[in-house]
Enzyme design. Structure first.
Site, PDB file in Angstrom:
ATOM      1  N   LEU A   1       1.878  -2.114  -0.276  1.00 60.38           N
ATOM      2  CA  LEU A   1       3.015  -1.220  -0.094  1.00 60.38           C
ATOM      3  C   LEU A   1       2.486   0.176  -0.374  1.00 60.38           C
ATOM      4  O   LEU A   1       2.175   0.521  -1.514  1.00 60.38           O
ATOM      5  CB  LEU A   1       4.152  -1.572  -1.060  1.00 60.38           C
ATOM      6  CG  LEU A   1       5.414  -0.713  -0.969  1.00 60.38           C
ATOM      7  CD1 LEU A   1       6.139  -0.947   0.349  1.00 60.38           C
ATOM      8  CD2 LEU A   1       6.351  -1.009  -2.140  1.00 60.38           C
TER       9      LEU A   1
ATOM     10  N   GLY B   1      15.236   2.679 -16.289  1.00 62.01           N
ATOM     11  CA  GLY B   1      15.320   2.887 -17.740  1.00 62.01           C
ATOM     12  C   GLY B   1      14.830   1.706 -18.551  1.00 62.01           C
ATOM     13  O   GLY B   1      15.069   1.646 -19.763  1.00 62.01           O
TER      14      GLY B   1
ATOM     15  N   CYS C   1       1.249  -3.468  -4.579  1.00 60.36           N
ATOM     16  CA  CYS C   1       0.729  -4.507  -3.705  1.00 60.36           C
ATOM     17  C   CYS C   1       1.013  -5.868  -4.303  1.00 60.36           C
ATOM     18  O   CYS C   1       1.584  -6.010  -5.371  1.00 60.36           O
ATOM     19  CB  CYS C   1      -0.785  -4.360  -3.522  1.00 60.36           C
ATOM     20  SG  CYS C   1      -1.338  -2.733  -2.994  1.00 60.36           S
TER      21      CYS C   1
END
Length: 625
Positions: A51, A361, A2
């Site tokens: 989200l 990564g 969010c």
């Protein structure tokens, strides 16, 4: 995942503006296009943009507890929330949803501020406790999620992005001289400063408590570099393999489709290999490349994708760098000159067409000794007493030899004349002190611009640390949270995509930092133990691949399509009158670069990014997309 924002006023002052709170969240809609929510009372406004990744149906925020007296908004993911929930249920806490937010709230009710250290995740948290009239702000250990704040005598503003705070007319907008000096050196503004005097970033691993107009700042976690494992190399390899697997598995919790960025390098390839061990379907992987072969890792990524059987997506791009730069400036909020933000934005854009979350990564280089500058630092350290004579010889040679060789030798000589930590920071810096000083007369001497970062690293630079550990301590304080993780967060969130970094799992990170130097760097090679472990899952070429970085053909662009953009920028009246950089020096640097005598791509990019930022955030009274 969010974006959050809010206002809390001190006692005796007018209630905060609900309309301002809504503007603060509306301007960061890209961070959470799925949902929004606001809490409003006589002292506080808390807002969020969501989200949806976990508990899509039940994870609405703000979340409440204690008969609506405690309110929370948060940005991020808590990977151990199920384990914490089980502990809290055993203690008698009841839950109505499956959301992480409710777990954080109940942990706060049970443990107070000690709850923050129990969280394994990436997060920026705001808790408004009406029982005690306290606002608690907290940020994750490594600074994966951002959190800005500013306060005066009658209120505090906070937000995931600086542009939220700038919705308030009384948010400070004066450029901080120290922040400008740092930017002209490093290409980013180190925490806890922001580009504006009076606006701060909450440092990683800290919480802040605001009550009755007063602030308490507390560090709840710091990386441990002092204690080293006594395991043999073989034992350490087995432990590392288990921790890597556990870290990746913990980051796979999601209720939406997900994948991974895959460059073909060791770190991202290791993450994808471990994802493949835990998933029944092929991992969705994403790579971009440029038509210039020197900057493309497509072949390396394809090799790993074939080896692991991923569902691979790739794209060769020829971006309109000038147009894209305008988007980048908007999303970074502060001047930011790491040019690898361009491919990060583009690969995030590609991934978002297929998934809503990716693993990356990031963090592997800091934890396992992957940067080439670590190797150079150790090589210089071995000179010992020869350092001063060598510096003098190199500087004389640099003055006599033509560029670019002369410039390179002089820069090495200048670096050797600095004390240990400052010598390392000069290798992180994009520019030499003299260049920064020429661009801006107040840029400080050769030492001044390093000191704020060293002050913040403080206790992590304790006596007895190896040169490698001291360099890593600096990177964990500054380069990782303020460059690498800012780049991932802003570029992924610009595309409404969540990025997760398994290497920053607390237990894995602590173990990596406990490894002796020889397990990380040996015989001129970094990531020694990580490479040994990765041989179990990856093809030899991927394991042996040297560090390449996420580069772009910036030098060529500045002799081609970006040259006129730079020329027009430096010739503008606003650039001349603003006074952030000297136009004559900027144009001279551009001419040098265009001639091919000296590579000036980094400094030119810094100046362009700075001016475009100023146009967007200084020249306009209204900050909106």
């Amino acid at each position: 995942m969010c974006g959050i924002a809010g206002i809390v006023v001190a006692p005796g002052h007018a209630p905060p503006s609900a309309e301002l709170g809504r503007r603060m969240t509306a301007v960061i809609r890209h961070r959470g296009p799925d949902d929004d929510g606001h809490h409003v009372d006589e002292r506080a406004v808390l807002g969020m943009r969501r989200l949806s990744i976990i508990d899509i149906a039940g994870g609405h925020q703000p979340a409440y507890a204690a008969e609506q007296q405690v309110c929370l908004v948060f940005n991020g993911e808590i990977y151990n929330f199920r384990e914490l929930r089980r502990e809290l249920e055993r203690d008698g806490h009841d839950f109505r949803t499956q959301s992480e937010a409710e777990v954080i709230l109940q942990a706060y009710l049970r443990h107070g501020t000690d709850a923050i250290a129990r969280l394994d995740g990436m997060f920026a948290i705001a808790i408004w406790d009406r029982r005690s009239n306290e606002l608690l702000l907290a940020r994750d250990r490594f600074g994966e999620k951002p959190l800005y704040y500013t306060r005066n005598r009658h209120r505090i503003l906070f937000g995931s992005e600086l542009k939220s705070l700038l919705q308030s007319s009384d948010c400070p907008r004066d450029v901080a001289p120290d922040a400008l000096r740092a930017y002209l050196s490093y290409g980013y503004v180190p925490s806890p400063s922001s580009i504006f005097a009076g606006v701060s970033k909450l440092p990683p691993g800290h919480w802040l408590r605001y009550r009755d107009g007063q602030v308490e700042l507390q560090r709840y976690w710091r990386p441990s570099l002092a204690t080293k494992t006594r395991m043999s190399e073989a034992e350490a390899g087995e432990e590392l393999a288990e921790l890597l697997d556990r870290a990746v598995a913990s980051r796979l919790t999601s209720d939406v489709p997900f994948g991974a960025f895959l460059s073909g390098g060791l770190d991202s390839s290791t993450v994808v290999a471990l994802m493949a061990r835990h998933l029944d379907a092929p991992v969705k992987t994403f790579t971009i490349g440029f038509k210039e072969a020197a900057y493309s890792e497509l072949d390396d990524a394809r090799l790993v994708a074939r080896h692991l059987g991923t569902e691979h997506h790739e794209l060769v791009v020829e971006p309109d760098a000038a147009a894209l730069l305008q988007q980048l400036v908007w999303h970074f909020d502060e001047p930011f000159a790491d040019a690898s933000a361009i491919p990060t934005f583009l690969v995030s854009q590609l991934a978002r067409q297929h998934v809503k979350m990716v693993l990356t990564g990031d963090g592997g280089d800091e934890l396992f000794g992957g940067y080439d500058r670590y190797l150079r630092l150790l090589a210089l350290d071995r000179l010992g007493p020869l350092t001063r004579p060598a510096a003098a010889v190199l500087r004389v040679a640099g003055a006599l030899l033509p560029d670019p060789i002369g410039d390179r030798l002089d820069r090495i000589g200048e670096r050797l004349q600095l004390p240990g930590e400052e010598r390392y920071l000069s290798s992180v810096a994009l520019q030499r002190a003299g260049t920064a000083r020429a661009l801006h007369a107040d840029a400080g001497g050769s030492r001044h611009y390093h000191l704020p970062v060293l002050d913040e690293a403080g206790a992590d630079l304790g006596a007895g640390r190896s040169p490698l550990d001291r360099a890593v301590a600096i990177d964990l304080q500054s380069y990782l949270p303020d460059d690498i993780l800012v780049k991932l967060d802003r570029m992924a969130m610009a595309n409404s995509l969540e990025g997760r970094s398994p290497f920053l799992h607390p237990e894995l990170a602590s173990f990596a930092l406990s490894l002796p130097e020889s397990f990380r760097i040996r015989a001129g090679t970094g990531k020694v133990l990580l490479r040994q472990v990765a041989e179990r899952w990856l093809p030899p070429r991927a394991v042996a691949k040297p560090k390449q970085g996420f580069g772009i053909p910036l030098g060529e662009w500045l002799r081609g399509p970006l040259r006129e953009v730079a020329r027009d920028t430096f010739a503008s009246r606003a650039f001349r009158e603003r006074g952030l950089c000297d136009p004559a020096v900027a144009n001279a640097l551009l001419d040098e670069h265009a001639s091919g005598r000296v590579d000036r791509r980094q400094v030119l990019w810094q100046v362009i990014c700075l001016e475009l930022w100023a146009q967007r955030f200084l020249d306009s009274a209204v900050v909106e997309d």
